[in-house]
Design a protein around this motif. Structure first.
Motif, short mmCIF file in Angstrom:
data_model
loop_
_atom_site.label_atom_id
_atom_site.label_comp_id
_atom_site.label_asym_id
_atom_site.label_seq_id
_atom_site.Cartn_x
_atom_site.Cartn_y
_atom_site.Cartn_z
N ASP A 105 1.49 -1.22 -0.21
CA ASP A 105 -0.14 0.28 0.38
C ASP A 105 0.71 1.16 0.12
N VAL A 106 0.80 2.42 -1.02
CA VAL A 106 1.46 3.49 -0.99
C VAL A 106 0.26 4.59 -1.38
N LEU A 107 0.56 5.06 -0.02
CA LEU A 107 0.08 6.66 -0.18
C LEU A 107 0.72 7.82 0.43
N ILE A 108 0.24 8.74 -1.04
CA ILE A 108 1.33 9.71 -1.23
C ILE A 108 0.61 11.12 -1.48
N GLU A 109 0.81 11.72 -0.79
CA GLU A 109 0.71 13.16 -0.78
C GLU A 109 1.49 14.03 -1.43
N VAL A 110 0.53 15.32 -2.33
CA VAL A 110 1.64 15.93 -3.54
C VAL A 110 1.23 17.18 -3.95
N PRO A 111 1.40 18.00 -4.35
CA PRO A 111 1.01 19.43 -4.65
C PRO A 111 0.21 18.64 -5.84
N GLU A 112 -1.04 19.26 -6.14
CA GLU A 112 -1.58 18.89 -7.77
C GLU A 112 -0.96 18.68 -9.00
N THR A 113 -0.06 20.63 -8.84
CA THR A 113 0.66 20.32 -10.09
C THR A 113 2.25 18.87 -10.38
N TYR A 114 2.32 18.53 -9.26
CA TYR A 114 2.93 17.09 -9.92
C TYR A 114 2.35 15.67 -9.49
N SER A 115 1.43 15.68 -10.06
CA SER A 115 0.30 14.54 -9.34
C SER A 115 0.45 14.04 -10.20
N GLY A 116 0.75 14.39 -11.72
CA GLY A 116 0.53 13.83 -12.88
C GLY A 116 1.86 12.76 -13.17
N ALA A 117 3.08 13.46 -12.83
CA ALA A 117 4.22 12.89 -12.91
C ALA A 117 4.26 12.09 -12.00
N VAL A 118 3.82 11.71 -10.89
CA VAL A 118 3.95 10.29 -9.98
C VAL A 118 2.49 9.57 -10.65
N MET A 119 1.68 10.13 -11.32
CA MET A 119 0.52 8.50 -11.71
C MET A 119 1.44 7.85 -12.65
N GLU A 120 1.85 8.85 -14.12
CA GLU A 120 2.72 8.28 -14.71
C GLU A 120 3.83 7.18 -14.45
N LYS A 121 5.02 7.97 -13.35
CA LYS A 121 5.96 6.35 -13.03
C LYS A 121 5.88 5.57 -12.67
N LEU A 122 4.59 5.55 -11.87
CA LEU A 122 3.79 4.31 -10.76
C LEU A 122 3.22 3.76 -12.00
N ALA A 123 2.44 4.31 -12.82
CA ALA A 123 1.71 3.50 -13.65
C ALA A 123 3.06 2.74 -14.63
N THR A 124 4.09 2.85 -14.88
CA THR A 124 5.26 2.55 -15.41
C THR A 124 5.28 1.16 -14.69
N ARG A 125 5.39 1.58 -12.97
CA ARG A 125 6.32 0.27 -12.09
C ARG A 125 5.15 -0.33 -11.98
N ARG A 126 3.87 -1.36 -12.70
CA ARG A 126 2.64 -1.47 -12.36
C ARG A 126 1.99 -1.46 -10.98
N GLY A 127 1.76 0.10 -10.71
CA GLY A 127 1.11 1.09 -9.76
C GLY A 127 -0.31 0.48 -9.49
N ARG A 128 -1.42 0.35 -9.64
CA ARG A 128 -2.58 0.58 -9.42
C ARG A 128 -3.48 1.12 -9.09
N LEU A 129 -4.17 2.67 -9.31
CA LEU A 129 -4.69 3.43 -8.33
C LEU A 129 -5.76 2.85 -7.47
N VAL A 130 -5.91 3.35 -6.10
CA VAL A 130 -7.44 2.91 -5.43
C VAL A 130 -8.19 4.34 -5.05
N SER A 131 -7.46 5.20 -5.10
CA SER A 131 -8.47 6.25 -4.65
C SER A 131 -7.95 7.67 -4.82
N MET A 132 -8.45 8.82 -5.72
CA MET A 132 -7.24 10.43 -5.30
C MET A 132 -8.62 11.04 -4.15
#
Length: 614
Positions: A416-443
Motif C-alpha cells: 500500500d502506497v499513500l502519497i501526498e503531493v501538490p496537485e501540480t506534480y500529481s500527473g508526473a507521480v501517476m505516470e511513473k507509478l503506472a510504468t511500475r505496475r501501480g494500481r490506483l485505488v483512490s484520489m
C-alpha cells in the motif's frame, strides 16, 4: 502469535485489578514515544528539573538520528494505585515483527492516529494484528492542536477501517480520546478545554481489561524480546502468563524442538519509567526481564522444574525481500574495518537473527556469501548501518523480492502506497507509478494537495523514492507498507540510466570531474581515492561509461595553469544506504565499511565486464 482470541478458560480466572497491560501502536511519526514522555511527566516519574531528552524511550543512536522507533521497549507508570505497563512499538512497517511479538503480552492497545494525516498504511497493519488477537482498542487522536486538524473525520476513518478488517461488535465500541502529546494534554472533546493527561489514563483504567491470570498455577513465561547488558549478560523480556517467577529459582527452558534445559534465575527486573527495578518475585500478568540464561530464543517458554508446559510458538509474517551479504573483495578491503572474514560476518548475522525473528539468515553455495531476508529496505539498511558501526566490512547485493506459490500461481509482495503531493506534480507521480505496475485505488484532493492511494508491487518501488523526490521537487510525502501477496504483475523496465565507472585507480581530480559532470551526476568529489571498477556517478543516459576520473591536466610551456579556466566541480550527490540499495543494478554491489559507502561493479576489470556481456 498463534493464539488469536482469549480463551473461555481465561474468562473464568480472577482479574488483577492492580494491573493493565497495553501496547501503543501507530503509523510512524504519529506521536507514540512523545506520548510516553508526557505520561512519565504527568505521573511524576520525571522530576521537573530532570534533564531528559525528547523521545526518552528511543534509546538507540540510530533511533535518535532517524527519529523513529526500531526496537519495541516496555515501561510502566503508576496511576491511582494501578500499574499500567506500556509497550512502545515501532511505527514503520519494516519493523512490524516487533509489533507482532509484543501483542501477545498485552490485553489492549492504544491506537494513535494523527488528527491531520488520519489512517495511514501502517495503521491498517498494526490494527489488523491487534484485532486478530482479540484485543480491545482505545483510539487516541493525536496532534489535536494543529490548525488543520480534522478529528471527527479521522474517527470515522478508523471506524470504517475496523469494519473493513472484520472487527467484532465489542471491538467497534471503542472509546476515543483527543490529545496533544507534545503539549502533554488530553480530553474527551476536541473542542473542550484540556489541562493534562488524566482523561487518557482514566479511560485506560475504565476500558482496558485487567489481565485474567492464575498466579498460583505452574509457571509459564515466554521469551518475547532479547536484550543485553554489559554486566548481566543476556536479558530475556516477556510476560508471566501463569504462576510466579522468583529470583534465585531453578527453572527449565522448553525450546521449539521440545528440548529442555534448566537454569537459575540470577536476576529479575521490572520497569518503572526509564529505570530498571530489581524484583524478588513477579506474578502472572507482569512484564519482566530476567537474567541468568545464556542460550534462549524468541518463543521459548520458561516453566517450573519438572513441569514443562510450553506456550504456542510466536508466529511472524515471512520476509518479503532478500539481499546477499558477502566478503568485501575490493582493492580497499581490510583498510577500514576490523571484522572482515566470512566467519565473523556469518556469526554476527546469525546472532542478529536470534534476537530479531523477522530477519532470516541462510548460507548459500558459496561459504563467503549469506542470504539475509527481511521485511523491507529500511530494515535491511538499519542492519547494515548497525554492522558498519560495529566495525564490520562487507558487500551487499541489490534487493530482490521473495516470491511465493499460492493456489498454484506465482505471487509477489505488494505494498500500500499513500502519497501526498501538490496537485501540480500529481500527473508526473501517476505516470511513473503506472510504468511500475501501480494500481490506483483512490484520489482525494485536500486544500491544493492530492492524496493518492496506490497498490504497487514491492519490486516496482525499488529505486523510486529518489525519483519521487525529484518529480515533486522535494514537496511530496510517500508512505508504504506491505499489503500482502498478489499474482505476479509482469516484467518491469530496467534502470533507465547507466553508471559512470572508474577505469583507473588513483585519486579523483577536479580537472577530470569537471569534464564529466555535464553528462553525469557525480557520487564523489575531488581528491577521493578510487579503484578500477568503482561506480563514481550516474550517467544521464542508458548504458555504462568507463571514465578516467584521475586524469591530470597536461601543462606545457605554452599552456600555463594560471591562464586555463578554473575547474569548478558541482557538489556530489550524497549516498545513503537506502538510496544506494535502490540504485544498484544486478551487476553491481554496495561496498560497506565503517568509513565509507562505495558502489562498485561485480567484475572490476573492464575487459571482464565486456566479455560477460558478449
Amino acid at each position: 502469535m498463534t493464539t488469536e482470541t482469549p480463551s473461555h478458560g481465561a474468562e473464568a480466572l480472577p482479574p488483577r485489578k492492580d494491573l493493565r497491560n497495553l501496547a501503543i501502536i501507530a503509523h510512524v511519526d504519529h506521536g507514540k514515544t512523545t506520548l510516553v514522555d508526557g505520561l512519565f511527566r504527568f505521573t511524576g516519574l520525571l522530576r521537573a528539573n530532570q534533564d531528559v531528552p525528547e523521545r526518552a524511550m528511543d534509546s538507540q543512536d540510530l533511533e535518535r538520528e532517524r527519529g523513529i522507533t526500531i526496537m519495541a521497549k516496555n515501561t510502566a507508570v503508576e496511576f491511582e494505585g494501578v500499574r499500567i505497563q506500556l509497550v512502545d512499538t515501532p511505527g514503520h512497517a519494516d519493523f512490524g515483527g516487533e509489533v507482532e511479538r509484543v501483542l501477545g503480552m498485552v490485553d489492549a492497545v492504544l491506537l494513535l492516529v494523527d488528527a491531520v494525516e488520519g489512517v495511514m498504511p501502517q495503521t491498517r497493519f498494526v490494527l489488523g494484528k491487534a484485532l486478530a488477537h482479540g484485543l480491545r482498542t482505545i483510539l487516541v487522536v493525536n496532534k489535536i492542536d494543529r490548525s488543520e486538524q480534522r478529528a471527527h473525520a479521522v474517527v470515522d476513518e478508523v471506524f470504517d477501517l475496523m469494519v473493513e478488517l472484520g472487527a467484532s461488535d465489542e471491538q467497534l465500541e471503542f472509546p476515543v480520546v483527543f490529545s496533544s502529546a507534545k503539549a502533554g494534554v488530553a480530553g474527551l472533546d476536541p473542542e473542550g478545554e484540556m489541562k493534562d493527561l488524566r482523561p487518557l489514563l482514566e479511560t485506560v483504567l475504565e476500558h482496558a481489561p485487567p489481565p485474567r491470570v492464575d498466579p498460583d498455577g505452574a509457571l509459564q513465561f515466554q521469551a518475547v524480546t532479547l536484550g543485553y547488558d554489559d554486566f548481566l549478560g543476556r536479558l530475556v523480556i516477556g510476560r508471566v502468563a501463569r504462576g510466579r517467577l522468583r529470583r534465585g529459582a531453578t527453572v527449565v527452558r522448553v525450546a521449539e524442538a521440545g528440548a529442555a534445559d534448566s537454569f537459575r534465575v540470577t536476576k529479575l527486573f521490572g520497569t518503572r519509567g526509564l529505570d530498571r527495578v530489581e524484583l524478588e518475585e513477579a506474578l502472572a500478568g507482569d512484564i519482566v526481564m530476567l537474567a541468568g540464561i545464556d542460550s534462549i530464543e524468541i518463543g521459548d517458554t520458561v516453566c517450573d522444574l519438572g513441569q514443562p508446559d510450553p506456550l504456542p510458538r510466536i508466529a511472524i509474517d515471512p520476509p518479503t525481500i532478500r539481499v546477499r551479504f558477502s566478503v568485501n573483495t575490493s582493492p580497499f578491503a581490510g583498510q577500514e574495518g576490523r571484522f572482515l572474514t566470512s566467519r565473523q560476518i556469518g556469526e554476527r548475522l546469525r546472532r542478529e537473527a536470534l534476537g530479531n525473528v523477522s530477519i532470516r539468515v541462510e548460507e548459500t553455495d558459496s561459504r563467503e556469501v549469506f542470504e539475509v531476508a527481511g521485511r523491507g529496505e529500511l530494515q535491511i539498511a538499519v542492519l547494515i548501518e548497525t554492522l558498519r558501526r560495529e566495525g564490520y566490512e562487507f558487500a551487499v547485493s541489490r534487493p530482490e523480492i521473495i516470491p511465493r506459490e499460492i493456489d498454484g500461481r506465482t505471487c509477489e509482495p505488494v505494498e500500500d502506497v499513500l502519497i501526498e503531493v501538490p496537485e501540480t506534480y500529481s500527473g508526473a507521480v501517476m505516470e511513473k507509478l503506472a510504468t511500475r505496475r501501480g494500481r490506483l485505488v483512490s484520489m482525494d484532493p485536500r486544500g491544493g494537495r492530492m492524496h493518492l492511494h496506490y497498490v504497487v508491487p514491492s519490486r516496482g518501488l525499488f529505486g523510486y523514492r529518489s525519483e519521487f523526490l525529484t518529480d515533486t521537487r522535494g514537496e511530496g510525502v510517500l508512505h508504504r507498507t506491505v499489503r500482502g501477496y498478489e499474482p505476479h504483475a509482469g516484467a518491469l523496465a530496467e534502470r533507465p540510466v547507466g553508471a559512470i565507472v572508474a577505469s583507473e585507480a588513483g585519486r579523483t581530480t577536479p580537472y577530470a570531474l569537471f569534464h564529466i559532470q555535464e553528462r553525469a551526476t557525480l557520487f564523489l568529489g575531488p581528491g577521493v581515492p578510487v579503484y578500477e571498477g568503482q561506480v563514481v556517478g550516474e550517467n544521464r543516459r542508458a548504458g555504462d561509461m568507463n571514465v578516467n576520473v584521475c586524469r591530470q591536466k597536461k601543462l606545457t610551456n605554452i599552456r600555463a595553469a594560471g591562464k586555463d579556466e578554473a575547474a569548478v566541480v558541482s557538489p556530489p550527490r550524497a549516498l545513503t544506504i537506502e538510496s544506494a540499495l535502490e540504485w544498484i543494478a544486478d551487476d553491481e554491489l554496495l561496498e560497506v565499511t565503517p568509513a565509507a559507502l562505495r558502489l562498485r561493479k561485480r567484475a572490476l576489470a573492464a575487459s571482464q565486464r565486456k566479455s560477460s556481456r558478449s
